[in-house]
Enzyme design. Structure first.
Site, PDB file in Angstrom:
ATOM      1  N   ASP A 157      36.108  35.635 -70.713  1.00 51.16           N
ATOM      2  CA  ASP A 157      37.443  35.860 -69.393  1.00 51.16           C
ATOM      3  C   ASP A 157      38.198  36.037 -69.697  1.00 51.16           C
ATOM      4  O   ASP A 157      38.851  36.087 -70.835  1.00 51.16           O
ATOM      5  CB  ASP A 157      37.625  33.844 -68.901  1.00 51.16           C
TER       6      ASP A 157
ATOM      7  N   ASP B 273      39.752  31.891 -64.515  1.00 51.60           N
ATOM      8  CA  ASP B 273      38.875  31.119 -64.394  1.00 51.60           C
ATOM      9  C   ASP B 273      39.611  29.371 -64.660  1.00 51.60           C
ATOM     10  O   ASP B 273      40.597  29.404 -66.058  1.00 51.60           O
ATOM     11  CB  ASP B 273      37.749  30.841 -65.100  1.00 51.60           C
TER      12      ASP B 273
ATOM     13  N   ARG C  98      34.513  35.544 -55.187  1.00 48.10           N
ATOM     14  CA  ARG C  98      35.290  34.173 -56.052  1.00 48.10           C
ATOM     15  C   ARG C  98      37.171  34.374 -56.008  1.00 48.10           C
ATOM     16  O   ARG C  98      37.700  34.429 -57.105  1.00 48.10           O
ATOM     17  CB  ARG C  98      35.326  34.431 -57.448  1.00 48.10           C
TER      18      ARG C  98
END
Length: 330
Positions: free
Chosen positions: A143, A170, A223
Site C-alpha cells: 500500500d 487503505d 475503490r
C-alpha cells in the site's frame, strides 16, 4: 537530517496556510474538515506534530527514523526518497509534509497503526494524531498509505499517489476519525479501501468513520472508495472521471452519505450492491455528466451530527478539484 525552528513552519501548518496563485482558497485548509476534526477518543481534533521539533530529511535512513520517533515532530521531506520495499511505521503526533510540489517517497509505503492482531477494542497505545500532507507517492511495494488497528485522528491531504502495488489509501481494522482530502490519485486500479474484508465485522463495526472530500479520482477504475461496515462514510465534493468499474461502492452494512460530487464518464457512479452483502447510500445534489444512474437505498447516519462543513456548488467541483488537488497547493 537538518533541524530548524518549528516557528518557521507555523505559517504553513497553523492558521496561516497559503495557496499558490490561482488555487482556490479552500484548497489550503490549515486544519482538517470532516471526521479528523472531531473531538473523540481523548483527542481534540488532529494537529499532527504541532508543538514538537521540525526536521528536514532527504535520505531514507533519516526519513524512517524521524517518522517513527517518539513524541510530536514535524518531518519535512526534501526531494524524492527511495525506500527499500516494505511498509514504514509512522508513530503518533507526527506531521509528515513534502517541501514544494515534487517531494515524496518511492518504493515503499507508510503504515499508520500497530501490528495486526485480533483485538476488538482500541488499545491504549493506538496510533493517533497523524498528518500526511503534500507528498508524492510512487511505486509502493504494497500500500502507499495504510491506516490500521484502531488508529484515529488521521488527516491525509494534498498528496499525489499512483502506481502502487495494492491500495493507494487503505483504512481498516477499527480505524476511525480520518479525513482524506484534496488528493490526486491516478494510474492505479485499487484506489481506496475502507474496511478489511467481509468477515472483519468484530473489529470494524462502530468504527471506520471517514470523510472523503475534494479528491481527484482520475481514471482509477475501482475503490473510489469501496467501503464496509463504516457508518457514516461521508463522500462530498469529489471529482470522479472515467472510473471504468465503479465510483463509490458501499457494501456490507456500511452507510455512505454521497453529496455534491461531480461524476464524468463514470458508468456506475455509486452502488450499494457492488459485491457481497449490500450497504446503504444516501445520494444528494450530485452532478452526472455522460454517466450512469446511481444505485442507492437504505438509511445512513447524517454526518452533520458530527461536524460542520460547507458544501461547494456541485457544478463547480470539477474546476475546483482539478485546480486545487494534489501537491504544491498548500
Amino acid at each position: 537530517m537538518r533541524r530548524t525552528s518549528a516557528l518557521a513552519l507555523a505559517a504553513v501548518l497553523v492558521g496561516g496556510a497559503t495557496s499558490v496563485a490561482g488555487a482556490p482558497a479552500s484548497a489550503a485548509e490549515a486544519a482538517p474538515v470532516g471526521f479528523a476534526s472531531v473531538t473523540a477518543l481523548g483527542q481534540n481534533g488532529t494537529t499532527g506534530g504541532a508543538g514538537g521539533p521540525e526536521v528536514t530529511v532527504s535520505t531514507a535512513a533519516d526519513f524512517t527514523a524521524a517518522i517513527k520517533a517518539d513524541g510530536p515532530r514535524v518531518v519535512r521531506v526534501q526531494g524524492m526518497i527511495t525506500l527499500a520495499p516494505g511498509m514504514y511505521d509512522v508513530s503518533s503526533d507526527k506531521t509528515v509534509i513534502g517541501v514544494g510540489a515534487s517531494s515524496g517517497i518511492t518504493g515503499g509505503g507508510l503504515n499508520i497503526g500497530l501490528p495486526v492482531s485480533s483485538v476488538t477494542a482500541p488499545p491504549a497505545n493506538a496510533v493517533h494524531n497523524v498528518i500526511i500532507r503534500n507528498l508524492v507517492f510512487r511505486n509502493a511495494s504494497d500500500d502507499s498509505i495504510n491506516v490500521q488497528m484502531f488508529s484515529h485522528h488521521v488527516w491525509i491531504d494534498h498528496n499525489d499517489l499512483s502506481a502502487g502495488k495494492d491500495g493507494l489509501i487503505d483504512i481498516k481494522r477499527g480505524s476511525s476519525y480520518v479525513t482524506v482530502s484534496w488528493n490526486h490519485t491516478h494510474h492505479h486500479t485499487k484506489n481506496m479501501l475502507l474496511g478489511h474484508d467481509d468477515s472483519n465485522a468484530a473489529q470494524d463495526t462502530g468504527y471506520l468513520k471517514v470523510t472523503y472530500h475534494h479528491n481527484f479520482f482520475d481514471r482509477t477504475p475501482q475503490r473510489n472508495p469501496r467501503t464496509r461496515f463504516g457508518n457514516p462514510v461521508h463522500v462530498f465534493n469529489n471529482y470522479f472521471v472515467a472510473n471504468s468499474d465503479t465510483g463509490v461502492a458501499c457494501q456490507n452494512k456500511s452507510g455512505c452519505w454521497v453529496e455534491g460530487n461531480y461524476f464524468e464518464n463514470v458508468e456506475e457512479p455509486m452502488t450499494n450492491s457492488y459485491s457481497g452483502p449490500k450497504g446503504s447510500i444516501v445520494e444528494r445534489n450530485n452532478v452526472y455528466v455522460n454517466s450512469g444512474k446511481p444505485v442507492v437505498g437504505g438509511s445512513v447516519e447524517d454526518p452533520r451530527g458530527y461536524y460542520p462543513y460547507t458544501l461547494d456548488t456541485p457544478a463547480n467541483v470539477k474546476a475546483l478539484v482539478t485546480q486545487g488537488a494534489g501537491t504544491g497547493k498548500i
